[in-house]
Design a protein around this motif. Structure first.
Motif, PDB file in Angstrom:
ATOM      1  N   TYR A  15      42.604 -13.737  23.131  1.00 21.64           N
ATOM      2  CA  TYR A  15      42.322 -14.677  24.217  1.00 21.64           C
ATOM      3  C   TYR A  15      42.763 -16.108  23.951  1.00 21.64           C
ATOM      4  O   TYR A  15      42.990 -16.894  24.886  1.00 21.64           O
ATOM      5  N   GLN A  16      42.919 -16.506  22.699  1.00 19.31           N
ATOM      6  CA  GLN A  16      43.285 -17.879  22.381  1.00 19.31           C
ATOM      7  C   GLN A  16      44.779 -18.160  22.536  1.00 19.31           C
ATOM      8  O   GLN A  16      45.181 -19.309  22.672  1.00 19.31           O
ATOM      9  N   ASN A  17      45.588 -17.122  22.554  1.00 18.69           N
ATOM     10  CA  ASN A  17      47.035 -17.293  22.664  1.00 18.69           C
ATOM     11  C   ASN A  17      47.434 -17.355  24.138  1.00 18.69           C
ATOM     12  O   ASN A  17      48.093 -16.446  24.671  1.00 18.69           O
ATOM     13  N   VAL A  18      47.054 -18.448  24.815  1.00 22.18           N
ATOM     14  CA  VAL A  18      47.220 -18.546  26.270  1.00 22.18           C
ATOM     15  C   VAL A  18      48.661 -18.779  26.693  1.00 22.18           C
ATOM     16  O   VAL A  18      48.972 -18.768  27.887  1.00 22.18           O
ATOM     17  N   LYS A  20      51.052 -16.744  26.069  1.00 24.55           N
ATOM     18  CA  LYS A  20      51.626 -15.430  26.376  1.00 24.55           C
ATOM     19  C   LYS A  20      51.280 -15.018  27.802  1.00 24.55           C
ATOM     20  O   LYS A  20      50.144 -15.185  28.252  1.00 24.55           O
ATOM     21  N   GLU A  21      52.267 -14.445  28.492  1.00 25.65           N
ATOM     22  CA  GLU A  21      52.057 -14.044  29.878  1.00 25.65           C
ATOM     23  C   GLU A  21      50.991 -12.955  29.998  1.00 25.65           C
ATOM     24  O   GLU A  21      50.216 -12.928  30.962  1.00 25.65           O
ATOM     25  N   LYS A  22      50.942 -12.029  29.004  1.00 24.45           N
ATOM     26  CA  LYS A  22      49.943 -10.959  29.059  1.00 24.45           C
ATOM     27  C   LYS A  22      48.528 -11.515  28.945  1.00 24.45           C
ATOM     28  O   LYS A  22      47.599 -11.015  29.595  1.00 24.45           O
ATOM     29  N   VAL A  23      48.360 -12.541  28.125  1.00 23.51           N
ATOM     30  CA  VAL A  23      47.039 -13.161  27.975  1.00 23.51           C
ATOM     31  C   VAL A  23      46.652 -13.881  29.258  1.00 23.51           C
ATOM     32  O   VAL A  23      45.501 -13.815  29.702  1.00 23.51           O
ATOM     33  N   ARG A  24      47.615 -14.562  29.886  1.00 23.45           N
ATOM     34  CA  ARG A  24      47.346 -15.225  31.173  1.00 23.45           C
ATOM     35  C   ARG A  24      46.937 -14.192  32.219  1.00 23.45           C
ATOM     36  O   ARG A  24      46.008 -14.410  32.996  1.00 23.45           O
ATOM     37  N   LEU A  25      47.646 -13.071  32.243  1.00 19.20           N
ATOM     38  CA  LEU A  25      47.327 -12.012  33.201  1.00 19.20           C
ATOM     39  C   LEU A  25      45.909 -11.499  32.982  1.00 19.20           C
ATOM     40  O   LEU A  25      45.164 -11.266  33.944  1.00 19.20           O
ATOM     41  N   SER A  26      45.515 -11.338  31.722  1.00 14.47           N
ATOM     42  CA  SER A  26      44.162 -10.853  31.416  1.00 14.47           C
ATOM     43  C   SER A  26      43.106 -11.836  31.897  1.00 14.47           C
ATOM     44  O   SER A  26      42.063 -11.440  32.429  1.00 14.47           O
ATOM     45  N   HIS A  27      43.354 -13.137  31.718  1.00 12.24           N
ATOM     46  CA  HIS A  27      42.423 -14.153  32.216  1.00 12.24           C
ATOM     47  C   HIS A  27      42.285 -14.063  33.736  1.00 12.24           C
ATOM     48  O   HIS A  27      41.168 -14.095  34.277  1.00 12.24           O
ATOM     49  N   GLY A  28      43.429 -13.961  34.415  1.00 13.75           N
ATOM     50  CA  GLY A  28      43.392 -13.856  35.874  1.00 13.75           C
ATOM     51  C   GLY A  28      42.692 -12.597  36.346  1.00 13.75           C
ATOM     52  O   GLY A  28      41.934 -12.620  37.326  1.00 13.75           O
ATOM     53  N   ARG A  29      42.913 -11.488  35.640  1.00 12.00           N
ATOM     54  CA  ARG A  29      42.286 -10.227  36.014  1.00 12.00           C
ATOM     55  C   ARG A  29      40.768 -10.296  35.853  1.00 12.00           C
ATOM     56  O   ARG A  29      40.028  -9.887  36.759  1.00 12.00           O
TER      57      ARG A  29
END
Length: 397
Positions: A15-18, A20-29
């Protein structure tokens, strides 16, 4: 925000590696699913309260409560749009979209904002009709409890969405957070109206409260539209980001100055940067080119952006050029302290010498014209120099 950090740690891998696009997607989800669940709970509670009230008062519905429920239904739709927007934004670049798809996130935020405005207009129309018809609503204890719970849940929604949006610099999530906050304020107004109706018999306030709530939501929706539209139209990168890039380039002793910094944003994490780096004209060209290549590679790796650096050779240690530049800067500084120049060079001829440079005029200096600057320089230097000036506007004000 400890609670948001806990949610991120529980449901988002790395979660701290914001960046990365995959981490951003996870936050949005996570934020979108949380919004869908909590808003669905609010819709069920408020519509249940509205039905119970109507059944006990000759089927006269509370427009303020119904409007609040419609607003929450709109919030569910907004969360779905946000979820879809984040998934589409995470798509890799392709032939039709070589700069990626991250701007879809701004479009999602724009759609969310439009839904907010549409819900506000619908609520206002219904409330005005109720006021004209003289509708009156009496609230019971169950409804008061439901409204109190709704306020707390909406505040928690705003807290989570703002924390998530701040963590990944998401305009869409910040717009949703603003919506949650305004919803809590709107529901507070409805609660005050309900208390007055219950204890003082002022049930006629219900429709007027609906109008006030609609105006409040409309204002927040229009503000969110503006915030979501600016990145699509084109706005400067953050001053902090640009300062970091310039500091990184200037940290190399071979770079004597930096100017014409352009930062094009194609999404929250997709930056394309170009700038001009001043170097000693007497330096070895191949050696300088190698150094600039290394600087570009370092910045790409460190900041995750694409960068192109243009080499501007300048004369170093030429007393005549240095003196002329110093004098030009002093003249322009007297005309306006915010004027600046770069790419300064001198081309000597048999009859006259050309001073060639770029002059940056701040946007707020609308009264200052190019003609004013030329006249000022010509008045000071006379026929000593011929000025070849390219006028620029700053991209980072």
């Amino acid at each position: 925000m400890p609670m948001v950090t806990l949610l991120r740690r529980l449901f988002i891998k790395d979660y701290q590696n914001v960046g990365k696009e995959k981490v951003r997607l996870s936050h949005g989800r996570v934020a979108a699913i949380f919004g869908i669940i909590t808003n669905a709970i609010l819709v069920v509670l408020k519509l249940s309260a509205a039905l119970i009230l109507a059944a006990n008062s000759g089927w006269v519905f509370s427009m303020a409560l119904i409007g609040d429920s419609i607003n929450n239904i709109g919030d569910i739709a907004s969360s779905v749009v946000t979820l879809v927007g984040f998934h589409l934004a995470a798509k890799p670049a392709d032939k039709e979209h070589p700069y990626g798809h991250e701007r879809i996130e701004y479009i999602a935020a724009l759609i969310v904002s439009m839904i907010i405005v549409a819900a506000a207009i619908e609520l206002m129309v219904s409330s005005i009709k109720g006021a004209i018809q003289g509708a009156s609503t009496n609230y019971d204890l169950f409804t008061l409890i439901i409204l109190g719970v709704s306020i707390l849940l909406k505040l928690f929604q705003g807290y989570v969405n703002f924390g998530m949006g701040k963590a990944i610099s998401s305009v869409a999530l910040k717009a949703t957070a603003i919506d949650s906050l305004t919803d809590s304020i709107a529901t507070t107004v409805v609660l005050i109206c309900a208390l007055l109706a219950r204890f003082f018999g002022w049930g006629f306030l219900d429709s007027y409260t609906g109008i006030a709530v609609a105006l409040f939501i409309l204002f927040s929706g229009i503000s969110s539209i503006k915030e979501a539209s600016n990145p699509l139209i084109g706005e400067p990168a953050s001053r902090e980001f640009e300062t970091q890039i310039v500091r990184e380039v200037r940290s190399h002793p071979e770079v004597l100055g930096v100017h014409d910094v352009l930062c094009h944003a194609y999404g929250p994490t997709k930056y394309f940067v170009s700038l001009h780096a001043e170097v000693d004209a007497s330096s070895d060209l191949m050696g300088i080119h190698d150094i600039i290549d290394n600087i570009e590679d370092d910045i790409r790796s460190k900041y995750g952006c694409e960068i192109t650096i243009h080499i501007d050779p300048i004369q170093v240690g030429n007393p005549e050029v240095d003196e002329a530049k110093k004098e030009v800067e002093e003249v322009l500084r007297k005309l306006d302290p915010e004027l600046s120049i770069h790419d300064f060079r001198m081309v000597k001829g048999e009859t006259h010498s050309n001073l060639i440079f770029d002059c940056v005029i701040p946007y707020q200096k609308k009264q200052l014209t190019e003609k004013d600057i030329r006249n000022c320089l010509n008045a000071h230097f006379g026929e000593k120099y011929n000025f070849v000036i390219r006028f620029d506007r700053p991209y980072d004000e």
